[in-house]
Design an enzyme around this catalytic site. Structure first.
Site, PDB file in Angstrom:
ATOM      1  N   ASP A   1       2.507  -7.726  -6.275  1.00 13.77           N
ATOM      2  CA  ASP A   1       3.642  -8.817  -6.205  1.00 13.77           C
ATOM      3  C   ASP A   1       4.986  -7.921  -6.180  1.00 13.77           C
ATOM      4  O   ASP A   1       4.823  -6.704  -6.573  1.00 13.77           O
ATOM      5  CB  ASP A   1       3.689  -9.773  -7.398  1.00 13.77           C
TER       6      ASP A   1
ATOM      7  N   HIS B   1       2.015  -3.387  -8.307  1.00 16.82           N
ATOM      8  CA  HIS B   1       3.031  -4.334  -8.899  1.00 16.82           C
ATOM      9  C   HIS B   1       4.466  -3.837  -8.637  1.00 16.82           C
ATOM     10  O   HIS B   1       4.697  -2.768  -9.341  1.00 16.82           O
ATOM     11  CB  HIS B   1       2.861  -4.511 -10.436  1.00 16.82           C
TER      12      HIS B   1
ATOM     13  N   GLU C   1      -3.418  -6.283  -7.018  1.00 14.53           N
ATOM     14  CA  GLU C   1      -2.659  -7.211  -7.684  1.00 14.53           C
ATOM     15  C   GLU C   1      -1.253  -7.262  -7.187  1.00 14.53           C
ATOM     16  O   GLU C   1      -0.145  -7.223  -7.804  1.00 14.53           O
ATOM     17  CB  GLU C   1      -2.469  -6.895  -9.105  1.00 14.53           C
TER      18      GLU C   1
ATOM     19  N   GLU D   1      -6.765   0.340 -15.801  1.00 18.17           N
ATOM     20  CA  GLU D   1      -5.821   1.152 -16.286  1.00 18.17           C
ATOM     21  C   GLU D   1      -6.208   2.178 -17.296  1.00 18.17           C
ATOM     22  O   GLU D   1      -5.909   2.157 -18.499  1.00 18.17           O
ATOM     23  CB  GLU D   1      -4.822  -0.003 -17.133  1.00 18.17           C
TER      24      GLU D   1
ATOM     25  N   ASN E   1      -9.484   0.490 -11.627  1.00 16.61           N
ATOM     26  CA  ASN E   1      -8.066  -0.399 -11.159  1.00 16.61           C
ATOM     27  C   ASN E   1      -7.212   0.371 -11.963  1.00 16.61           C
ATOM     28  O   ASN E   1      -7.104   0.512 -12.897  1.00 16.61           O
ATOM     29  CB  ASN E   1      -8.359  -1.803 -11.300  1.00 16.61           C
TER      30      ASN E   1
HETATM   31  C1  XIL Z   1      -1.845 -10.551 -16.462  1.00 16.53           C
HETATM   32  C2  XIL Z   1      -1.600 -11.779 -16.301  1.00 16.53           C
HETATM   33  O1  XIL Z   1      -1.481 -12.033 -15.272  1.00 16.53           O
HETATM   34  C3  XIL Z   1      -1.119 -12.696 -17.367  1.00 16.53           C
HETATM   35  O2  XIL Z   1      -1.189 -13.928 -17.453  1.00 16.53           O
HETATM   36  C4  XIL Z   1      -1.566 -12.108 -18.863  1.00 16.53           C
HETATM   37  O3  XIL Z   1      -1.014 -12.830 -19.831  1.00 16.53           O
HETATM   38  C5  XIL Z   1      -1.658 -10.662 -19.019  1.00 16.53           C
HETATM   39  O4  XIL Z   1      -2.192  -9.997 -17.892  1.00 16.53           O
HETATM   40  N1  XIL Z   1      -2.496  -5.788 -14.638  1.00 16.53           N
HETATM   41  C6  XIL Z   1      -3.725  -6.432 -14.801  1.00 16.53           C
HETATM   42  C7  XIL Z   1      -3.652  -7.710 -14.925  1.00 16.53           C
HETATM   43  O5  XIL Z   1      -4.748  -5.549 -14.707  1.00 16.53           O
HETATM   44  O6  XIL Z   1      -4.977  -8.198 -15.651  1.00 16.53           O
HETATM   45  C8  XIL Z   1      -2.415  -8.360 -15.776  1.00 16.53           C
HETATM   46  O7  XIL Z   1      -2.530  -9.636 -15.572  1.00 16.53           O
HETATM   47  C9  XIL Z   1      -1.433  -7.842 -15.118  1.00 16.53           C
HETATM   48  C10 XIL Z   1      -1.232  -6.372 -15.132  1.00 16.53           C
END
Ligand code: XIL
Length: 364
Positions: A286, A253, A284, A176, A217
């Site tokens: 969802d 996401h 990641e 990020e 990422n």
């Molecule tokens: C999130 C986890 O799922 C949580 O358990 C934690 O509290 C915060 O981080 N982007 C990312 C991940 O790259 O590492 C994040 O994961 C979600 C957003």
């Protein structure tokens, strides 16, 4: 193609048969009664799982795993092993978890996940080496010079990557780095080291494990637009300068209220990265929706999962689809996005949802 990790077939089959028996949704190979012996692996066709479908297309299908592999939740471990051939530690390899104090490294939680992956023939995505979040206070609020923070970051990266050398398929080296407007996030690394922190991180990681694939990422840079254009410009420059970067992670996401990036945009974005010689992994995924769910919300989720899996399958440089967990029992969504949830493939009781069927179908 069956070139990947079928050494663990008996374990997978046993675990898979348990998962089928538990899920009872009729999509399994049948006969998974708990009273029956496990299938004869010599004469039985492997059950249809996400991982068997993905492997047939030269793709990996993965899930983030909470440290709760040791929560004593057998259904969690069994389902993870049966359905997925890639795993990303959800929090266990982040800076605050691996390096909580200066010079103190803690690898036990990450090691648990790596051992689980090895036992079950799964690849591991290492997540993540450089990120402004989940950064311990001693780094975030430390007093730094350019030299001292560079030395500290190099030591961090090389100790963590070195510890897992040979065991990690791909590292999210930098996570990020961009703002929504395409400028670089003003974190401690940018402020103190300058924009070169990104390429330095890749070079240091490569020195520590030359065989690990190295990824940048990002979220919200999946479609064509300001943020993905900036990311593309950065990785183009990294490639031109010979920086060891192998790919771009698209976090994915998503939310039903905003929809998925268009399949045209996804294809164009993946292709332009591919033209630079870069891989893409969905890292990641969802799809959150308002809870309690509505039929409309679920229908949107199903379509969004289908579209993204389809886009990855259609792109020759997209080789993995990783979901940010698999059961709604453990998902970051409800505690992060008020009123949202039900974002994953299984409900909290490990029943497969329509989203699971959509992904399985899109992998066919
Ligand atoms: C999130 C986890 O799922 C949580 O358990 C934690 O509290 C915060 O981080 N982007 C990312 C991940 O790259 O590492 C994040 O994961 C979600 C957003």
């Amino acid at each position: 193609m069956y070139h990947r990790s079928f050494v663990s077939i008996p374990v997978v089959l046993l675990a898979a048969s348990l998962a089928w028996a538990c899920s009872g949704d009729g999509t399994g190979p049948g006969g998974g009664s708990g009273n029956n012996p496990p299938p004869d692996t010599a004469s039985t066709t492997p059950p249809v799982t996400l991982r068997s479908r993905a492997e047939a297309h030269d793709l990996y299908v993965g899930s983030a795993a909470a440290t709760g592999l040791n929560r004593g939740d057998a259904a969690y471990a069994d389902t993870l092993a049966a359905e997925f051939d890639m795993v990303t530690p959800e929090n266990a390899m982040k800076f605050d978890a691996t390096h909580p104090q200066p010079g103190l490294y803690t690898f036990a939680a990450g090691d648990t996940i790596v051992a689980f992956a090895e036992k079950n023939g799964m690849k591991v995505r290492g997540h993540t080496l450089v990120w402004q979040n989940q950064l311990p206070d001693w780094v975030r609020n430390g007093t730094w010079t350019k030299q001292s923070l560079s030395d500290t970051l190099k030591a961090h990266i090389q100790n963590v990557v070195g510890h897992y050398k040979g065991k990690i398929h791909a590292w999210d080296v930098v996570n990020e780095p961009f703002n929504g407007d395409g400028t670089l996030q003003s974190n401690i690394f940018l402020q103190t080291i300058g924009p070169d922190y990104i390429e330095l991180a890749f070079r240091w990681a490569h020195e520590a494990d030359p065989d690990a694939k190295l990824y940048l990422n990002e979220y919200g840079a999946e479609d064509m637009g300001t943020k993905s254009d900036s990311l593309y410009a950065l990785v183009s420059r990294l490639k031109a300068d010979g920086v060891p970067i192998d790919g771009v992670g698209m976090q994915m996401h998503l939310a039903t209220q905003y929809g998925a990036p268009s399949t045209t945009d996804l294809a164009a974005n993946m292709k332009r990265l591919g033209d630079l010689g870069l891989k893409v992994e969905i890292t990641e995924m969802d799809v959150r929706t308002a809870v309690p769910t509505t039929a409309d919300g679920v229908a949107k989720q199903v379509q969004m999962y289908r579209d993204v899996v389809g886009a990855c399958r259609a792109a020759s440089n997209c080789d993995a689809i990783v979901f940010w967990g698999f059961t709604d029992k453990y998902s970051w969504v409800p505690s992060t996005f008020t009123g949202q949830g039900a974002a994953l493939l299984y409900d909290a009781s490990y029943h497969r949802k329509e989203t699971f069927a959509a992904v399985l179908d899109a992998l066919q």
